[in-house]
Motif scaffolding. Structure first.
Motif, PDB file in Angstrom:
ATOM      1  N   ASP A 108      -2.737  13.028   5.434  1.00 50.89           N
ATOM      2  CA  ASP A 108      -4.047  12.537   4.992  1.00 50.89           C
ATOM      3  C   ASP A 108      -3.916  11.240   4.202  1.00 50.89           C
ATOM      4  O   ASP A 108      -4.707  10.318   4.349  1.00 50.89           O
ATOM      5  N   LEU A 109      -2.881  11.217   3.342  1.00 51.32           N
ATOM      6  CA  LEU A 109      -2.702  10.034   2.489  1.00 51.32           C
ATOM      7  C   LEU A 109      -2.256   8.841   3.329  1.00 51.32           C
ATOM      8  O   LEU A 109      -2.684   7.706   3.108  1.00 51.32           O
ATOM      9  N   ILE A 110      -1.396   9.123   4.313  1.00 55.10           N
ATOM     10  CA  ILE A 110      -0.922   8.031   5.182  1.00 55.10           C
ATOM     11  C   ILE A 110      -2.087   7.465   5.987  1.00 55.10           C
ATOM     12  O   ILE A 110      -2.227   6.254   6.139  1.00 55.10           O
ATOM     13  N   LYS A 111      -2.948   8.388   6.440  1.00 53.38           N
ATOM     14  CA  LYS A 111      -4.096   7.945   7.238  1.00 53.38           C
ATOM     15  C   LYS A 111      -5.012   7.011   6.436  1.00 53.38           C
ATOM     16  O   LYS A 111      -5.409   5.944   6.921  1.00 53.38           O
ATOM     17  N   THR A 171      -2.150   2.275  -4.828  1.00 53.42           N
ATOM     18  CA  THR A 171      -1.662   3.642  -4.658  1.00 53.42           C
ATOM     19  C   THR A 171      -2.794   4.536  -4.160  1.00 53.42           C
ATOM     20  O   THR A 171      -3.897   4.506  -4.698  1.00 53.42           O
ATOM     21  N   VAL A 172      -2.472   5.276  -3.106  1.00 52.61           N
ATOM     22  CA  VAL A 172      -3.417   6.245  -2.566  1.00 52.61           C
ATOM     23  C   VAL A 172      -2.913   7.621  -3.016  1.00 52.61           C
ATOM     24  O   VAL A 172      -1.802   8.009  -2.667  1.00 52.61           O
ATOM     25  N   ILE A 198       0.869  -1.184   0.000  1.00 54.27           N
ATOM     26  CA  ILE A 198       0.000   0.000   0.000  1.00 54.27           C
ATOM     27  C   ILE A 198       0.901   1.228   0.000  1.00 54.27           C
ATOM     28  O   ILE A 198       1.686   1.431   0.936  1.00 54.27           O
ATOM     29  N   LEU A 199       0.809   2.015  -1.061  1.00 56.52           N
ATOM     30  CA  LEU A 199       1.758   3.103  -1.252  1.00 56.52           C
ATOM     31  C   LEU A 199       1.052   4.458  -1.341  1.00 56.52           C
ATOM     32  O   LEU A 199       0.441   4.771  -2.370  1.00 56.52           O
ATOM     33  N   PRO A 200       1.113   5.264  -0.283  1.00 62.19           N
ATOM     34  CA  PRO A 200       0.592   6.626  -0.433  1.00 62.19           C
ATOM     35  C   PRO A 200       1.520   7.423  -1.359  1.00 62.19           C
ATOM     36  O   PRO A 200       2.744   7.282  -1.252  1.00 62.19           O
ATOM     37  N   LEU A 201       0.911   8.193  -2.235  1.00 61.11           N
ATOM     38  CA  LEU A 201       1.724   8.915  -3.237  1.00 61.11           C
ATOM     39  C   LEU A 201       2.747   9.845  -2.595  1.00 61.11           C
ATOM     40  O   LEU A 201       3.860   9.997  -3.090  1.00 61.11           O
TER      41      LEU A 201
END
Ligand code: ATP
Length: 433
Positions: free
Chosen positions: A354-357, A397-398, A346-349
């Motif tokens: 916010d993306l990590i959450k 990807t988030v 799971i990869l936050p951009l």
């Protein structure tokens, strides 16, 4: 090894070490030859291989009982099984530099300029130690060189407590130890390794049938975990090669970078072991067959595989390189979904909170059923490359749009195809695979 194959060997070993599959044991002290530690990914991979092995035994057309037996047993076990006298390899020593080698292997021996060898001597491969505070002949014990004997000496225990009926099997996975004269080829031959063994007990009249059954079954199993069929073959031992207990042995071999090498040996051990333990212990190890009202010592077919050797063969078999359009090369372990150490990355951009959450929330949903990892270090490109290299089949990807539309992108490792799906449906997406 040919150059190309040597290259493959070096590349796979390098990734295995740099990405956390396998570390040199005692590395902070300079390492210990032939000893390896399994890191987070290697340890997961080992667990997955062994759990797929256990699971495959549920499909066998007879009951298979698991056991988990002690590494240290009474020395009587090894006396009776023949290991104390027979479990040896021929060894020569150079009279000039005193280096020792196995004299029955095909490898060319090179040590020093004036090499001159002694006649071969038999060298026993069992590790010796002492049990308890007194060191003498009576307290001497051995680390098991195979898991098989733990099964034979529990034959009667299992028979009685499980009310087992022939044909049936007993299976054991665990560490074995051999003081190999020449360990090497990374984790192919080590002094401490893991075995997965089955002793399958049957009537003598059915030996050949079950031998054929297990050869077929085990060949299919290696393919089922992702090892290429073209790199597998069967090889029957000739008379001179047969172990002291075996009537017939067929090895499953894998085409390693240096040539064909054993992955698993499938042996017809007859009633050799039960007979030997019955004689030495004085305990009745016969089976009472109520069908024909007879007592007898059953025959044994033994599929004996190496877990750590299989892990290495798998890494070599699923390693791939792909040229990309921009001329860069993508490196992959093409693990099956079931066996991959990490199944979903799971990869936050970016490292934005916010993306990590959102990534952590998705992780929470998925990690009950899948092996997942949230990866936030380095650029997204580098993270994709790492996930490919460790063989993660899917990456999520988030991105910033995810915060607006509650959707994420799922990328397939092999096709690189991307699907945009709603976060709500993420579990469903993987369930449907
Ligand atoms: P080899 O001929 O390679 O020494 P073996 O015939 O002595 O192997 P077995 O006694 O049949 O091996 O053991 C069953 C399996 O255990 C092997 O097929 C292999 O996968 C594994 N194994 C045996 N010795 C080692 C070792 N030193 N390191 C890693 N795996 C091993």
């Amino acid at each position: 090894m040919e150059m190309l194959d040597k290259e493959l060997f070096d590349k796979v070993v390098k990734i295995a070490q740099s990405r956390g599959f396998v570390f040199n044991a005692s590395s902070i002290y300079g390492g210990l030859r032939s000893s390896y530690d399994y890191g987070p990914l290697g340890s997961l991979l080992k667990q997955n291989i062994s759990s797929i092995w256990w699971k495959s035994l549920r499909n066998v057309e007879a009951d298979i009982y698991p056991v988990d037996t002690a590494i240290i047993q009474s020395s009587e076990v090894w006396k009776s099984s023949g290991h104390l006298n027979e479990f040896t390899d021929p060894m020569v020593e150079c009279k000039n530099c005193n280096k020792r080698f196995r004299s029955d292997s095909d490898e060319v021996i090179e040590c020093c300029e004036n090499q001159e060898f002694t006649d071969p001597k038999q060298f026993n491969l069992m590790f010796e130690t002492y049990s308890g505070p007194v060191k003498n002949e009576n307290s001497q014990v051995f680390l098991r060189p195979e898991t098989a004997q733990g099964i034979f000496i529990n034959f009667e225990n299992v028979l009685r407590t499980m009310r087992a009926k022939i044909p049936f099997g007993i299976a054991n996975i665990g560490k074995s130890f051999r003081n190999e004269i020449t360990p090497g080829q990374f984790i192919f031959r080590t002094r401490e390794f893991e075995q997965m063994e089955i002793e399958f007990f049957c009537n003598e009249s059915e030996e050949d049938k079950w031998m054929d059954y297990w050869i077929k079954e085990r060949m299919e199993w290696y393919q089922s975990i992702g090892i290429d069929k073209k790199q597998l073959r069967l090889r029957e031992h000739d008379e001179s090669e047969l172990a002291h207990y075996a009537k017939k042995t067929v090895d499953i071999e894998y085409l390693y970078p240096w040539g064909w090498g054993e992955l698993e040996g499938i042996a017809n051990r007859g009633s050799y072991d039960l007979h030997a333990h019955q004689e030495s212990s004085g305990k009745d190890l016969t089976y009472f067959d109520s069908l024909d009202d007879k007592k007898y010592l059953p025959s044994v077919i033994e599929p004996a595989g190496g877990l750590t050797r299989t892990l290495f063969a798998l890494l070599l078999s699923v390693y791939e390189e792909e040229k990309l359009e921009n001329d860069e090369t993508r490196t992959l372990f093409k693990f099956n979904f079931d066996i991959a150490p990490i199944q979903i990355g799971i990869l936050p951009l970016s490292k934005k909170d916010d993306l990590i959450k959102v990534s952590e929330q998705i992780n929470k949903t998925l990690n009950q059923n899948y092996r997942t990892e949230v990866d936030i270090t380095q650029s997204i490109g580098k993270r994709y490359r790492r996930q490919d290299e460790i063989g993660t089949p899917y990456c999520i990807t988030v991105d910033f749009d995810s915060l607006e539309d509650n959707c994420i992108t799922v990328r397939n490792r092999d096709t690189m195809k991307q699907d945009r799906i709603s976060i709500e449906k993420v579990s469903e997406y993987f369930e449907k695979l």
